[in-house]
Write a protein that holds these residues in place. Structure first.
Motif, short mmCIF file in Angstrom:
data_model
loop_
_atom_site.label_atom_id
_atom_site.label_comp_id
_atom_site.label_asym_id
_atom_site.label_seq_id
_atom_site.Cartn_x
_atom_site.Cartn_y
_atom_site.Cartn_z
N ALA A 243 55.23 51.16 21.35
CA ALA A 243 53.88 51.96 22.04
C ALA A 243 53.77 51.64 23.46
N ARG A 244 54.30 50.62 24.39
CA ARG A 244 54.33 50.38 25.59
C ARG A 244 55.42 51.13 26.34
N ALA A 245 56.45 51.46 25.57
CA ALA A 245 57.53 52.31 25.98
C ALA A 245 57.24 53.64 25.94
N ARG A 246 56.19 54.28 25.26
CA ARG A 246 55.73 55.33 25.40
C ARG A 246 55.70 56.04 26.70
N ALA A 247 54.81 55.39 27.50
CA ALA A 247 54.40 55.75 28.83
C ALA A 247 55.55 55.98 29.81
N VAL A 248 56.66 54.83 29.45
CA VAL A 248 57.68 55.05 30.53
C VAL A 248 58.40 56.21 30.05
N ALA A 249 58.81 56.41 28.77
CA ALA A 249 59.64 57.77 28.51
C ALA A 249 58.77 58.95 29.04
N ASN A 259 57.10 60.63 20.39
CA ASN A 259 56.11 60.04 19.15
C ASN A 259 56.66 58.71 19.02
N VAL A 260 55.48 57.74 18.83
CA VAL A 260 55.78 56.64 18.25
C VAL A 260 55.62 56.27 16.82
N GLY A 261 56.70 55.52 16.28
CA GLY A 261 56.60 55.45 14.76
C GLY A 261 57.32 54.27 14.33
N ARG A 266 60.66 58.51 19.43
CA ARG A 266 61.19 59.59 19.07
C ARG A 266 61.01 60.62 20.12
N ILE A 267 62.02 60.85 21.09
CA ILE A 267 61.91 61.60 22.27
C ILE A 267 62.63 62.91 22.32
N GLY A 268 61.81 64.01 22.21
CA GLY A 268 62.23 65.25 22.54
C GLY A 268 62.63 65.58 23.85
N CYS A 269 63.85 66.12 24.09
CA CYS A 269 64.56 66.31 25.60
C CYS A 269 65.43 67.28 25.62
N GLU A 270 65.44 67.65 26.81
CA GLU A 270 66.38 69.05 27.40
C GLU A 270 67.76 68.47 27.33
N ASN A 271 68.14 67.51 27.86
CA ASN A 271 69.52 67.16 28.00
C ASN A 271 69.94 65.53 27.57
N THR A 272 70.28 65.21 26.34
CA THR A 272 70.48 64.06 25.83
C THR A 272 71.34 63.27 26.97
N ASP A 273 72.25 63.76 27.37
CA ASP A 273 73.67 63.07 28.21
C ASP A 273 72.74 62.47 29.46
N ALA A 274 71.95 63.38 29.81
CA ALA A 274 71.19 62.93 31.36
C ALA A 274 70.35 62.11 31.00
N LEU A 275 69.54 62.06 29.88
CA LEU A 275 68.12 61.33 29.63
C LEU A 275 68.77 59.75 29.47
N PRO A 277 71.05 57.56 29.98
CA PRO A 277 71.17 56.53 30.85
C PRO A 277 69.85 56.09 31.98
N GLU A 278 69.10 57.24 32.16
CA GLU A 278 67.98 57.16 32.98
C GLU A 278 66.90 56.45 32.40
N LEU A 279 66.79 56.69 30.75
CA LEU A 279 65.88 55.95 29.97
C LEU A 279 66.17 54.47 29.96
N VAL A 280 67.51 54.13 29.76
CA VAL A 280 67.63 52.80 29.53
C VAL A 280 67.51 51.97 30.79
N LEU A 281 67.98 52.40 31.81
CA LEU A 281 67.42 51.75 33.14
C LEU A 281 65.86 51.67 33.28
N ALA A 282 65.30 52.74 32.99
CA ALA A 282 63.63 52.76 33.36
C ALA A 282 62.87 51.62 32.22
N LEU A 283 63.36 51.58 31.09
CA LEU A 283 62.87 50.52 30.09
C LEU A 283 63.41 49.13 30.57
N GLY A 284 64.48 49.21 31.23
CA GLY A 284 64.99 47.64 31.52
C GLY A 284 63.94 47.17 33.01
N ARG A 285 63.81 48.16 33.75
CA ARG A 285 62.81 48.05 34.85
C ARG A 285 61.53 47.34 34.39
N ALA A 286 61.20 48.02 33.12
CA ALA A 286 59.72 47.74 32.74
C ALA A 286 59.91 46.57 31.78
#
Length: 325
Positions: A243-249, A259-261, A266-275, A277-286
């Motif tokens: 739930a806390r990670a939703r705001a980061v994503a 969506n959280v479940g 479950r993240i709908g995105c435009e480009n998986t390859d680009a998202l 690494p950016e997602l993992v870094l953002a979650l790590g910073r949080a």
């Protein structure tokens, strides 16, 4: 060519001493000849009420509709002559044989060559082995095949199927799917079915209408509905931090839906390859640890959750049970 079904502003309100329930409101849609359309939605969404109105079993409180070229209000008999209806619970007599039920239905429609028509339905729905057995001795799958044969014996141009595989085991469901596909190939009939099984809607329907609280909230082909969530999904296993990670994503570029479940995003995105690494870094910073991550294509379950905020099978309301609405 005229549409097989045209509904404009269709509505139904149920009233009692204690409450008034708007089961269907301002429903407008069209179904082309030969098209297979699925009605999906949570319990109480109005699927059954919609089907019952179009089959002349409920009088609309508002709006108008034409089915198989017949006006719903002005020519209900014409509608009934042109449609087949297979209800959730079927309608066979427990002590009657399958043959008895088929012959009775053929005679009620005053069909010529009753025996020939019964034999055709027996062959089409593989009922040879159960033809002279009382219906209460049939398995769930056999009984549903008989329900279909009874509802279709008069060769209707428009067919309504209300939860056609409800309570069937997986092999029986798949078997019934094959019978329905064969029916479409053979007859070219227009089909409207309601279902809680989203895989069923995807497998059998050209287009899906999503209903929620009596209103049409989306309609498209199964592929078109899934594209609304983006080309791909990233599923991140986060445990209690989901739930806390939703705001980061949601703050990342290219993210369309989150969506959280059950401990995951479950993240709908435009480009998986680009998202990723950016997602993992953002979650790590949080300070949020990622326990697992995978990418997959969106499903109709994801579409359903995004549109309604609820999983595909909901809990029926006390005042608006699915049997009624």
């Amino acid at each position: 060519m005229l549409n097989s079904i045209e509904a404009q502003g269709l509505g139904k309100t149920f009233s009692s001493r204690s409450a008034t329930v708007e089961a269907v409101a301002d429903l407008s849609f069209e179904v082309a000849p030969g098209e297979a359309v699925g009605l999906i939605g949570p319990n109480g969404a109005g699927k059954t009420t919609t089907m019952r109105m179009l089959a002349t079993l409920e009088n609309p409180s508002a709006g108008r509709a034409r089915v198989a070229g017949h006006d719903l209000r002005r020519d209900p008999r014409g509608v009934r002559r042109s449609i087949g209806l297979v209800a959730q619970s079927g309608g066979t007599r427990p002590t009657a044989t399958a043959r008895d039920e088929l012959v009775l239905q053929a005679r009620l429609y005053r069909l010529p060559a009753v025996g020939q028509r019964v034999r055709a339905m027996v062959e089409a729905f593989a009922l040879e082995e159960v033809l002279d057995r009382p219906t209460h001795t049939l398995s769930g799958g056999q009984r549903r095949r008989l329900d279909l044969a009874i509802g279709l014996i008069h060769a209707p141009g428009v067919i309504f199927l209300d939860e056609p595989t409800a309570a069937l085991d997986p092999p029986s469901r798949l078997d019934l799917w094959e019978h329905l596909r064969a029916l479409r190939r053979r007859s070219g009939a227009t089909i409207v079915l309601s279902t809680h099984h989203l895989d069923e809607a995807e497998a059998l329907c050209d287009r899906i209408l999503v209903l929620d609280r009596g209103r049409l909230i989306a309609q498209d082909s199964p592929a078109g509905l899934k594209q609304q969530l983006g080309r791909d999904l990233v599923v991140v296993d986060l445990g209690p931090d989901a739930a806390r990670a939703r705001a980061v994503a949601l703050g990342l570029n290219g993210v369309r839906t989150v969506n959280v479940g059950e401990g995951e995003l479950r993240i709908g995105c435009e480009n998986t390859d680009a998202l990723v690494p950016e997602l993992v870094l953002a979650l790590g910073r949080a300070g949020i640890a990622v326990r697992g991550l995978r990418s997959e294509h969106p499903s109709l379950d994801d579409v359903f959750l995004e549109l309604t905020g609820r999983p595909p099978v909901g809990t029926a309301s006390v005042t608006q049970p699915e049997e009624m609405v």
